[in-house]
Design an enzyme around this catalytic site. Structure first.
Site, PDB file in Angstrom:
ATOM      1  N   ASP A  12       0.810  -1.228   0.000  1.00  0.00           N
ATOM      2  CA  ASP A  12       0.000   0.000   0.000  1.00  0.00           C
ATOM      3  C   ASP A  12       0.841   1.275   0.000  1.00  0.00           C
ATOM      4  O   ASP A  12       0.439   2.299   0.545  1.00  0.00           O
ATOM      5  CB  ASP A  12      -0.947   0.044   1.227  1.00  0.00           C
ATOM      6  CG  ASP A  12      -1.844  -1.163   1.291  1.00  0.00           C
ATOM      7  OD1 ASP A  12      -2.342  -1.575   0.239  1.00  0.00           O
ATOM      8  OD2 ASP A  12      -2.029  -1.695   2.405  1.00  0.00           O
ATOM      9  N   HIS A  40      -4.555  -1.970  -5.792  1.00  0.00           N
ATOM     10  CA  HIS A  40      -3.838  -0.773  -6.205  1.00  0.00           C
ATOM     11  C   HIS A  40      -4.884   0.278  -6.508  1.00  0.00           C
ATOM     12  O   HIS A  40      -5.810   0.021  -7.265  1.00  0.00           O
ATOM     13  CB  HIS A  40      -3.056  -1.016  -7.498  1.00  0.00           C
ATOM     14  CG  HIS A  40      -1.937  -1.981  -7.330  1.00  0.00           C
ATOM     15  ND1 HIS A  40      -0.929  -1.805  -6.434  1.00  0.00           N
ATOM     16  CD2 HIS A  40      -1.680  -3.134  -7.977  1.00  0.00           C
ATOM     17  CE1 HIS A  40      -0.083  -2.804  -6.526  1.00  0.00           C
ATOM     18  NE2 HIS A  40      -0.520  -3.635  -7.448  1.00  0.00           N
TER      19      HIS A  40
HETATM   20  P1  GDP Z   1      -0.500   0.236  -3.686  1.00  0.00           P
HETATM   21  O1  GDP Z   1      -1.093  -1.066  -3.287  1.00  0.00           O
HETATM   22  O2  GDP Z   1       0.952   0.326  -3.369  1.00  0.00           O
HETATM   23  O3  GDP Z   1      -0.813   0.617  -5.088  1.00  0.00           O
HETATM   24  O4  GDP Z   1      -1.134   1.337  -2.735  1.00  0.00           O
HETATM   25  P2  GDP Z   1      -2.682   1.750  -2.600  1.00  0.00           P
HETATM   26  O5  GDP Z   1      -3.115   2.301  -3.869  1.00  0.00           O
HETATM   27  O6  GDP Z   1      -3.465   0.701  -1.988  1.00  0.00           O
HETATM   28  O7  GDP Z   1      -2.538   2.875  -1.473  1.00  0.00           O
HETATM   29  C1  GDP Z   1      -2.061   4.100  -1.688  1.00  0.00           C
HETATM   30  C2  GDP Z   1      -3.093   5.141  -1.327  1.00  0.00           C
HETATM   31  O8  GDP Z   1      -2.500   6.389  -1.411  1.00  0.00           O
HETATM   32  C3  GDP Z   1      -4.261   5.208  -2.292  1.00  0.00           C
HETATM   33  O9  GDP Z   1      -5.393   5.630  -1.582  1.00  0.00           O
HETATM   34  C4  GDP Z   1      -3.808   6.270  -3.315  1.00  0.00           C
HETATM   35  O10 GDP Z   1      -4.874   6.895  -4.008  1.00  0.00           O
HETATM   36  C5  GDP Z   1      -3.124   7.209  -2.417  1.00  0.00           C
HETATM   37  N1  GDP Z   1      -2.022   7.994  -2.954  1.00  0.00           N
HETATM   38  C6  GDP Z   1      -1.005   7.598  -3.759  1.00  0.00           C
HETATM   39  N2  GDP Z   1      -0.093   8.587  -3.883  1.00  0.00           N
HETATM   40  C7  GDP Z   1      -0.554   9.619  -3.108  1.00  0.00           C
HETATM   41  C8  GDP Z   1      -0.031  10.911  -2.777  1.00  0.00           C
HETATM   42  O11 GDP Z   1       1.046  11.307  -3.182  1.00  0.00           O
HETATM   43  N3  GDP Z   1      -0.793  11.674  -1.936  1.00  0.00           N
HETATM   44  C9  GDP Z   1      -1.973  11.278  -1.422  1.00  0.00           C
HETATM   45  N4  GDP Z   1      -2.639  12.096  -0.620  1.00  0.00           N
HETATM   46  N5  GDP Z   1      -2.485  10.060  -1.704  1.00  0.00           N
HETATM   47  C10 GDP Z   1      -1.784   9.251  -2.524  1.00  0.00           C
END
Ligand code: GDP
Length: 424
Positions: A12, A40
């Site tokens: 995440d 994701h």
């Molecule tokens: P993954 O499994 O690594 O792809 O991670 P996830 O997508 O589950 O979790 C990352 C969370 O952070 C999600 O809710 C994204 O929309 C959010 N996100 C990603 N990059 C950023 C950022 O730079 N700022 C903010 N505020 N949210 C982000």
């Protein structure tokens, strides 16, 4: 040219956004491990999507998406995701499925649930997607490859073979009804037909693509600390989320790698059980959880509130090292703009000794964090596109962490959208 995007921590970290972004400049995006057990989050002109099994390149028309042999293929979950994309107006993605990938069936999911129930309070926080039973069957050689599923007689034989072992466990350990091989054969033969047009030898396809100089992006799920060998065993997953495994699980030569991009968050977050040294509790945790990600820190798969904490440089340095990271991306930097002071864990204290090396789980469980406190920047940094335009304290935070993790932070994400990115 092969690039891998992987998690430096517990998962995440925001890999979905970075993959979606880099997919724009890729010809092929490949999933190489795991299944529909993580999510994701990507936000693009079509809207916001939580992808579980599909590669994050599916929203780019020019990208060929590949599900490699290392993936746990849950066909029902896959079809559901494809239908969801269609319903949301995304043009049908180009998708190839390895004929060597193995199929995650309904009995894998059932075994996952029964085992969590049996373990009760001692459970490891499985997402109950069938992942551990699936990879267990692969190791035990009672799994079923897609190519076997496409031949109904062979499928039945493989199911009978699996049932011979499974039924003993079902009856003796879990007190549940035996598998119905006839019904399973019919169900999975029908599902196989639905994916038949997408099934091919993806290993040949990828090796040819490497020779032709195509830009290939390998997309990892979860992160280093969930690796069965190098992670916080037994609070780990059942397939390797390491870039090194990408060569195996996707089917590309390891010599073709040019970049390994490890993604980390500007703070820590973790779903599920296990030691989490810099964890915050109470109001401090609630505030960060509420502000984190694009809609708070809640699991993309399970909706479970994520555990949150200060940035852990010990875990992340180890995470980048084990991944062999050439670059690091720090996401969610915007989230920290409300804090007066920000702590960074630079060492662990274990049984009276300080260490900067990430320990084995029994020692990790005894570790307390050694913090350095940095001043916050008290400013909303969303919308900033130049590194130099970030507040000084924000740059100092990034540069402090970069030194601690011993890996260049070449991209900073300051918002969930595709274009909210700062290159250094
Ligand atoms: P993954 O499994 O690594 O792809 O991670 P996830 O997508 O589950 O979790 C990352 C969370 O952070 C999600 O809710 C994204 O929309 C959010 N996100 C990603 N990059 C950023 C950022 O730079 N700022 C903010 N505020 N949210 C982000």
């Amino acid at each position: 040219m092969v690039r891998a995007i992987v998690g430096a921590n517990w998962g995440d970290e925001g890999k979905g956004k970075i993959t979606d972004m880099l997919a724009e400049k890729s010809d092929i995006v490949v999933r190489f491990q795991g299944g529909a057990n993580a999510g994701h989050t990507i936000i693009n002109p079509y809207g916001k999507f939580a992808l579980h099994l599909l590669p994050s390149g599916v929203c780019h028309g020019h990208v060929t998406n590949v599900i490699g042999p290392g993936v746990a293929l849950d066909i029902e979950a896959l079809l559901k995701e494809l239908e969801m994309l269609e319903a949301r107006g995304v043009p049908a993605p180009k998708l190839l499925i390895s004929d060597r990938a193995q199929v995650l069936t309904e009995y894998h999911v059932a075994f996952d649930c029964y085992e969590e129930e049996r373990l009760g309070k001692g459970s490891f926080g499985s997402t109950k997607s069938g992942i551990a039973p699936f990879y267990g069957d692969k190791a035990m050689k009672i799994g079923i490859q897609v190519c076997q599923m496409l031949d109904k007689n062979l499928l039945r034989k493989r199911l009978e073979n699996a049932a011979a072992q499974k039924n003993v466990l079902l009856e003796k350990l879990y007190g549940r009804p035996a598998l119905d091989v006839d019904a399973l054969t019919e169900k999975y033969a029908a599902l196989a037909e639905r994916i038949r047009p997408m099934v091919c030898d993806t290993t040949q396809f990828l090796h040819k693509a490497v020779k032709e100089g195509k830009r290939i992006l390998l997309e990892g799920q979860l992160g280093t600390l969930r690796d069965p060998d190098h992670g916080i065993f037994p609070f780990t997953t059942s397939s390797s989320p390491l870039a090194g495994y990408g060569a195996v699980g996707a089917g590309v030569p390891p010599t073709a790698y040019e970049e390994i991009i490890a993604v980390t968050k500007a703070y820590s977050s973790c779903v599920g059980a296990g030691p989490f040294t810099t964890e915050l509790f109470g109001d401090e945790a609630e505030e960060l959880r509420k502000r984190g990600g694009d809609a708070g820190e809640y699991g993309a798969k399970t909706g479970r509130p994520r555990r949150v904490g200060w940035f852990d440089a010990v875990a992340t340095r180890y995470g980048c090292m084990v991944q062999g990271a050439t670059d690091c991306v720090m996401t969610n930097l915007d989230v920290l703009g409300y804090l007066d002071e920000i702590k960074v864990c630079v060492a662990y204290e274990i049984e009276g000794c300080q260490t900067r090396d990430f320990p084995v789980t029994p020692l990790l469980e005894k570790a307390t964090p050694v913090y350095v406190t940095l001043p916050g920047w008290k400013q909303d940094i969303r919308g900033v596109r130049e590194y130099g335009a970030l507040p000084e304290n924000c740059r100092a935070y990034v540069e402090f962490i970069e030194k601690e993790i011993e890996c260049p932070i070449t991209m900073l994400s300051n918002g969930p959208k595709r274009d909210e990115i700062i290159y250094r």
